[in-house]
Design an enzyme around this catalytic site. Sequence first.
Site, PDB file in Angstrom:
ATOM      1  N   ARG A  23      49.107  42.722  43.695  1.00  0.00           N
ATOM      2  CA  ARG A  23      50.303  41.834  44.072  1.00  0.00           C
ATOM      3  C   ARG A  23      51.674  42.201  43.728  1.00  0.00           C
ATOM      4  O   ARG A  23      52.622  42.094  44.462  1.00  0.00           O
ATOM      5  CB  ARG A  23      50.206  40.430  43.543  1.00  0.00           C
ATOM      6  CG  ARG A  23      48.855  40.006  43.948  1.00  0.00           C
ATOM      7  CD  ARG A  23      48.882  38.268  43.763  1.00  0.00           C
ATOM      8  NE  ARG A  23      47.429  37.869  43.611  1.00  0.00           N
ATOM      9  CZ  ARG A  23      46.731  37.750  45.001  1.00  0.00           C
ATOM     10  NH1 ARG A  23      47.153  37.971  46.163  1.00  0.00           N
ATOM     11  NH2 ARG A  23      45.617  37.194  44.878  1.00  0.00           N
TER      12      ARG A  23
ATOM     13  N   ASP B 190      49.864  32.684  42.281  1.00  0.00           N
ATOM     14  CA  ASP B 190      49.689  34.234  42.594  1.00  0.00           C
ATOM     15  C   ASP B 190      50.772  34.492  43.436  1.00  0.00           C
ATOM     16  O   ASP B 190      50.948  35.849  43.844  1.00  0.00           O
ATOM     17  CB  ASP B 190      48.458  34.343  43.366  1.00  0.00           C
ATOM     18  CG  ASP B 190      47.029  34.261  42.328  1.00  0.00           C
ATOM     19  OD1 ASP B 190      47.379  34.590  41.186  1.00  0.00           O
ATOM     20  OD2 ASP B 190      46.030  34.148  42.713  1.00  0.00           O
TER      21      ASP B 190
ATOM     22  N   GLY C 222      39.325  39.321  37.126  1.00  0.00           N
ATOM     23  CA  GLY C 222      39.391  38.231  36.196  1.00  0.00           C
ATOM     24  C   GLY C 222      38.431  36.958  36.764  1.00  0.00           C
ATOM     25  O   GLY C 222      37.782  36.535  35.928  1.00  0.00           O
TER      26      GLY C 222
ATOM     27  N   LYS D  35      40.372  35.594  49.162  1.00  0.00           N
ATOM     28  CA  LYS D  35      39.661  36.115  47.701  1.00  0.00           C
ATOM     29  C   LYS D  35      38.874  35.145  47.222  1.00  0.00           C
ATOM     30  O   LYS D  35      37.613  35.407  46.487  1.00  0.00           O
ATOM     31  CB  LYS D  35      40.739  37.121  47.097  1.00  0.00           C
ATOM     32  CG  LYS D  35      40.353  37.814  45.836  1.00  0.00           C
ATOM     33  CD  LYS D  35      41.145  38.926  45.757  1.00  0.00           C
ATOM     34  CE  LYS D  35      42.004  38.443  44.864  1.00  0.00           C
ATOM     35  NZ  LYS D  35      41.692  38.470  43.271  1.00  0.00           N
TER      36      LYS D  35
ATOM     37  N   ARG E 278      42.855  40.785  29.166  1.00  0.00           N
ATOM     38  CA  ARG E 278      43.060  39.620  29.662  1.00  0.00           C
ATOM     39  C   ARG E 278      42.219  38.681  28.603  1.00  0.00           C
ATOM     40  O   ARG E 278      41.138  38.786  28.203  1.00  0.00           O
ATOM     41  CB  ARG E 278      42.193  39.280  30.978  1.00  0.00           C
ATOM     42  CG  ARG E 278      42.619  40.410  32.013  1.00  0.00           C
ATOM     43  CD  ARG E 278      43.911  39.983  32.707  1.00  0.00           C
ATOM     44  NE  ARG E 278      44.000  38.637  33.657  1.00  0.00           N
ATOM     45  CZ  ARG E 278      43.600  38.874  34.830  1.00  0.00           C
ATOM     46  NH1 ARG E 278      43.298  39.801  35.457  1.00  0.00           N
ATOM     47  NH2 ARG E 278      43.497  37.648  35.668  1.00  0.00           N
TER      48      ARG E 278
END
Length: 426
Positions: free
Chosen positions: A385, A312, A92, A20, A120
């Site tokens: 996730r 992540d 983001g 990504k 965010r």
Amino acid sequence: MQLRTNVKHLQGTLMVPSDKSISHRSIMFGAISSGKTTITNFLRGEDCLSTLAAFRSLGVNIEDDGTTITVEGQGFAGLKKAKNTIDVGNSGTTIRLMLGILAGCPFETRLAGDASISKRPMNRVMLPLNQMGAECQGVQQTEFPPISIRGTQNLQPIDYTMPVASAQVKSAILFAALQAEGTSVVVEKEKTRDHTEEMIRQFGGTLEVDGKKIMLTGPQQLTGQNVVVPGDISSAAFFLVAGLVVPDSEILLKNVGLNQTRTGILDVIKNMGGSVTILNEDEANHSGDLLVKTSQLTATEIGGAIIPRLIDELPIIALLATQATGTTIIRDAEELKVKETNRIDAVAKELTILGADITPTDDGLIIHGPTSLHGGRVTSYGDHRIGMMLQIAALLVKEGTVELDKAEAVSVSYPAFFDDLERLSC
């Protein structure tokens, strides 16, 4: 959505989705370079498609024939004022890196996103860009999106020590520095993923890296390139953990990106006694195959400089820790609070519902294992996730069902996740 539970074992070979981070950046670098950039193995998840659409709205000609994406770049000067507010969706990466690019464009742009993006924090990006001469602010007089930016063709270089370890902030500054007259210096708090630095070089630019210090002298003109995107280790992580914790499993993950700034999860698995072998490694392209087998695991402590190398992957590492013997401590991970959701709270709450012994802290998690998991109703909070982590957790549930709310969130990075899991399940 009712999740797959009580899987006897997992067997097979997978090609995980394309990286990504590199997919985002391949569009961006193609757009700001002169000439044609071709991108093979681009990730067609929602986040990366937001980046593609954003640069089309800035006047960049981008063609997608389903196999290869072609970007006709005309340099920074080729970017044109968008007719409408740019919608970054849930991404983001898109909004923060684009701010760095737009800092040198002499027009005003407004960027907005979904409900998650609107929470965010953006001061971490806006403050250094404003120091360089851009005019960047929250439309509602806060640091949260929507964001308005008016760029300038007279960007000044910056000497900036980063208060947080963030590849997105670093990348935004470097994109701006490519347009500034003079040498910019960025000093990282901890070493973070370096795809931006690598791709600056790949597209013909120059910069110096000395430990945590990065020096870039601008302005620089980049040239279009051919980009082949490897598999995403962040997506592979879910099947790495599944292969480790589901009994009698063996999974081969093909062509996974192995950039050293992204492979912290492999170090953690090794420290916990897990069996993951790198095969067919291509050191030049930072990729290889990963063979994972069911393993007996022991607890570990995770913190410090390794955190940016696996930030992540921490939700799925937390699940891994629930199946390890002993107490695992994750610390220095406060950045998890400002992801798509507060991942510290989300992981602790949802895994507790399924029977895990897990406690949130200000900067991480404390996990006691091993624990048996049971059924329950859980939610992804709209975070891809978290959703995928909960499906891997459900594989270990022997009694009861697991219902996942907002399961569609996985399409942000891994549209075929549930299909791939089904192919491996026995």
